[in-house]
Structures are given as structure tokens and as C-alpha cells.
Design a protein around this motif. Structure first.
Motif, short mmCIF file in Angstrom:
data_model
loop_
_atom_site.label_atom_id
_atom_site.label_comp_id
_atom_site.label_asym_id
_atom_site.label_seq_id
_atom_site.Cartn_x
_atom_site.Cartn_y
_atom_site.Cartn_z
N PRO A 32 0.80 -1.23 0.00
CA PRO A 32 0.00 0.00 0.00
C PRO A 32 0.83 1.28 0.00
O PRO A 32 0.32 2.34 -0.38
CB PRO A 32 -0.83 -0.12 1.28
N ARG A 33 2.09 1.21 0.40
CA ARG A 33 2.91 2.42 0.36
C ARG A 33 3.12 2.90 -1.07
O ARG A 33 3.27 4.10 -1.33
CB ARG A 33 4.26 2.16 1.02
N TYR A 34 3.12 1.95 -2.01
CA TYR A 34 3.39 2.28 -3.40
C TYR A 34 2.17 2.12 -4.29
O TYR A 34 2.14 2.64 -5.40
CB TYR A 34 4.53 1.38 -3.93
N ASN A 35 1.17 1.37 -3.81
CA ASN A 35 -0.03 1.13 -4.61
C ASN A 35 -1.25 1.30 -3.70
O ASN A 35 -1.55 0.42 -2.89
CB ASN A 35 0.02 -0.28 -5.20
N LYS A 36 -1.94 2.40 -3.83
CA LYS A 36 -3.06 2.73 -2.95
C LYS A 36 -4.26 1.81 -3.15
O LYS A 36 -5.17 1.78 -2.31
CB LYS A 36 -3.49 4.18 -3.16
N SER A 37 -4.30 1.06 -4.24
CA SER A 37 -5.45 0.19 -4.50
C SER A 37 -5.29 -1.20 -3.88
O SER A 37 -6.18 -2.04 -4.00
CB SER A 37 -5.67 0.05 -6.01
N VAL A 38 -4.20 -1.44 -3.18
CA VAL A 38 -3.98 -2.73 -2.54
C VAL A 38 -5.03 -2.97 -1.45
O VAL A 38 -5.36 -2.05 -0.68
CB VAL A 38 -2.56 -2.80 -1.93
N GLY A 39 -5.55 -4.17 -1.37
CA GLY A 39 -6.59 -4.50 -0.40
C GLY A 39 -6.10 -4.43 1.03
O GLY A 39 -4.90 -4.51 1.32
N LYS A 40 -7.04 -4.29 1.96
CA LYS A 40 -6.69 -4.14 3.38
C LYS A 40 -6.07 -5.41 3.96
O LYS A 40 -5.38 -5.35 4.98
CB LYS A 40 -7.94 -3.76 4.18
N ASP A 41 -6.33 -6.55 3.35
CA ASP A 41 -5.80 -7.81 3.88
C ASP A 41 -4.44 -8.16 3.26
O ASP A 41 -3.99 -9.29 3.34
CB ASP A 41 -6.78 -8.94 3.64
N TRP A 42 -3.76 -7.19 2.68
CA TRP A 42 -2.52 -7.46 1.94
C TRP A 42 -1.44 -8.12 2.82
O TRP A 42 -0.65 -8.91 2.34
CB TRP A 42 -1.97 -6.16 1.35
N ALA A 43 -1.44 -7.81 4.12
CA ALA A 43 -0.37 -8.29 5.00
C ALA A 43 -0.74 -9.55 5.77
O ALA A 43 0.05 -10.02 6.59
CB ALA A 43 0.03 -7.20 5.98
N THR A 44 -1.91 -10.12 5.57
CA THR A 44 -2.31 -11.32 6.29
C THR A 44 -1.56 -12.53 5.74
O THR A 44 -0.91 -12.47 4.70
CB THR A 44 -3.82 -11.56 6.16
N ALA A 45 -1.66 -13.64 6.48
CA ALA A 45 -0.91 -14.84 6.11
C ALA A 45 -1.25 -15.32 4.70
O ALA A 45 -0.38 -15.86 4.00
CB ALA A 45 -1.18 -15.95 7.12
N ASP A 46 -2.50 -15.17 4.29
CA ASP A 46 -2.89 -15.58 2.95
C ASP A 46 -3.15 -14.38 2.05
O ASP A 46 -3.81 -14.49 1.03
CB ASP A 46 -4.13 -16.47 3.01
N GLY A 47 -2.64 -13.21 2.44
CA GLY A 47 -2.81 -12.00 1.64
C GLY A 47 -1.95 -12.01 0.39
O GLY A 47 -1.03 -12.84 0.24
#
Length: 305
Positions: free
Chosen positions: A38-53
Motif C-alpha cells: 500500500p505504500r506504493y499502490n493505494k489500491s492494494v486490499g486491506k488484507d494485503w499483510a495477512t498470512a494468505d494476503g
């Protein structure tokens, strides 16, 4: 990277992840991965950092053929729980003594076998060209069976020093959610007591068939840092031998010093405040038998197995 104290080995540590043939897991190819952050792509989903993100899925070069890697082979195709095909990485930076780029093998086809018994049978029937023990659920106890079928399978059984600094090991959680357990774990005498309560000679005999050397868990004895000079070798021996001896009396004395004693007379030691002392060990579901074998012998108090 900003460090609180001098870190002269930092550059070598960074380089060693590629230099020694291991894939990097804590630094990523920014030019590729930034599209999933999300620092570089604002359209990244909120679950990007989860284990299965998406970030974790895309960074895994062992399952995502698009992920760049500096290892000798790069993933060509992947079928979950079935097969992975690897091809020579044209950007691999190593060459042999004659100047030819490595690796020498063009393609690796890795079959996934969920059942260890099925894998052992495939080895004994000669269905596989190469198997590397620790990654196939094999243990020292399998050696005898494989040696007996060498003529039929065509597979040569080779034993070599794995170079690891330890065998089975576990780590205490220094950030345990229970403040009482957290304080106990952070007490050096508690950890020292449990180390002295382990009969490593017996483990070495029963589990490792007298191979290896007793240790509290260190870097590999072959690590560059430990072999650079006499001082490095001396430091390694100090780390290896710290609190390594089986000394029940010393273990009990250390626990007594920090108040981990039997307060209610039931034969078990309690926390310093008198509450029950329970240590829970967590291990992966695919852990092999040599890491699960246990001998119920402890000096720190009565054990239940």
C-alpha cells in the motif's frame, strides 16, 4: 538500515543469504513487490499483510513463477500439492572454476508426496533420482532400510555433515501474553535450569545414533565467523558448551533461587507466585518423528509425557 550499535557483520549477513544458496525471506525485490504494497499502490486490499494476503503469496518464489530470485533455479510451473518444475536461472551469478555458469542441470522436477511412507517406498523402488533427507521427512532411523534396497533402487545412500548449528530446538516466547510467564522466560536462570535438566547424551544416543555433538544451539561449527581464527573457534566452543551439561542438582538449585519451587506439596514446581507452571510447546504438523521423540526424564520437577 539503522542500527542501535555497530554491526560489522551486517553486509556479510545480507550477502550470505544468496552466497550460501538460500533464498531470501526477509528482503524482497522491490521493483516487483511494490505493486502489492500500500505504500506504493493505494489500491492494494486491506488484507494485503495477512498470512494468505496477496503480498505473502506474491513474494513466495517457490510457488509464484513471476517472483524474481537470485537462486540457481527459478520456478517455471507450480501445481499446488502436486509438482513444482524449476529451470536454470540465466541471471544466477555463480560460475564453476572453468568459468561456466552454474547450475549444470537445466531442469528440476519436484514431486510432492504428502505421506512419508509413500515417499519411502518410492525411494526404495528407485522412482526418484535424488532425495534430500531433511526435506523429505527422512531420519537416521531410515538409513538401514535404504541401505538394504540400494541394489534394487539404484539410489546410493550418502551421509554427510549437514553443517547445522543444532538439531531439534525450541525457543521461548519472550513476548508471552501472560506477564508472569513473560517475566519467567526472560529470567536467564530459568532458561539455564531447563538446559541443565536435559540429558543430551541420552538424546544423542537414542535419537541421533551417536552422531553430532552436544550443544545448546549455536551457529554451525563450520560458519565462517567461527573459523576465521583461534578467537572465533574459542567463541564457538563457549557458545556450544554454555549450560550444556546434564546437571540435575544445578538445575534444581537455579529454580530454587528464582522461586520456582513446589509450594503446595504435589511434587510439581509452581510459578513464583504459586500459580500453576505450564510450558506449552508448539510444533508444525509435518514435524518428523526424530523431533517428536521424547524421554521423560527431567530434573526440574516431575514430568508428564
Amino acid at each position: 538500515m539503522t542500527l542501535d550499535a555497530p554491526g560489522p557483520l551486517t553486509a556479510a549477513r545480507l550477502a550470505s543469504y544468496v552466497n550460501r544458496g538460500n533464498g531470501t525471506t526477509w528482503m524482497e525485490p522491490k521493483h516487483y513487490m511494490q505493486q502489492f504494497h500500500p505504500r506504493y499502490n493505494k489500491s492494494v486490499g486491506k488484507d494485503w499483510a495477512t498470512a494468505d494476503g496477496e503480498f505473502d503469496r506474491k513474494r513466495d518464489y517457490t510457488a509464484n513463477p513471476e517472483c524474481p530470485t537470485m537462486t540457481g533455479w527459478r520456478l517455471k510451473s507450480y501445481r499446488d500439492a502436486r509438482q513444482a518444475v524449476w529451470e536454470r536461472n540465466p541471471y544466477y551469478w555463480c560460475a564453476d572454476p572453468d568459468g561456466r555458469q552454474l547450475p549444470n542441470i537445466d531442469t528440476l522436477t519436484i514431486a510432492v508426496v504428502d505421506d512419508p511412507e509413500v515417499g519411502r517406498l518410492q525411494i526404495q523402488e528407485g522412482s526418484l533420482n535424488y532425495v534430500h533427507g531433511p526435506f523429505a521427512g527422512l531420519t537416521l532411523a531410515d538409513i538401514s532400510g535404504f541401505k538394504q534396497t540400494e541394489n534394487r533402487s539404484g539410489v546410493e545412500v550418502l551421509l554427510w555433515d549437514g553443517g547445522s548449528g543444532t538439531g531439534s530446538m525450541f525457543y521461548f516466547n519472550y513476548d508471552h501474553k501472560d506477564p508472569r510467564m513473560r517475566a519467567l522466560v526472560r529470567e536467564p536462570k530459568f532458561r539455564q535450569a531447563l538446559s541443565h535438566a536435559v540429558d543430551r547424551d541420552e538424546v544423542q544416543k537414542q535419537v541421533y545414533f551417536k552422531t553430532g555433538e552436544p550443544t545448546t544451539g549455536t551457529m554451525s561449527p563450520k560458519a565462517i565467523e567461527c573459523q576465521v581464527n583461534d578467537e572465533g573457534r574459542k567463541v564457538y566452543r563457549e557458545w556450544r558448551d554454555s549450560y550444556v551439561t546434564y546437571d540435575p542438582a544445578r538445575a534444581k538449585a537455579l529454580l530454587d533461587e528464582i522461586g520456582v519451587v513446589d509450594k503446595d506439596g504435589d511434587g510439581r514446581r509452581e510459578m513464583p507466585d504459586g500459580s500453576p507452571l505450564k510450558i506449552r510447546l508448539d510444533y508444525p504438523a509435518e514435524t518428523t518423528e526424530d523431533h517428536l521423540q521424547k524421554k521423560c526424564r527431567t530434573a526440574a520437577g516431575r514430568a508428564t509425557c
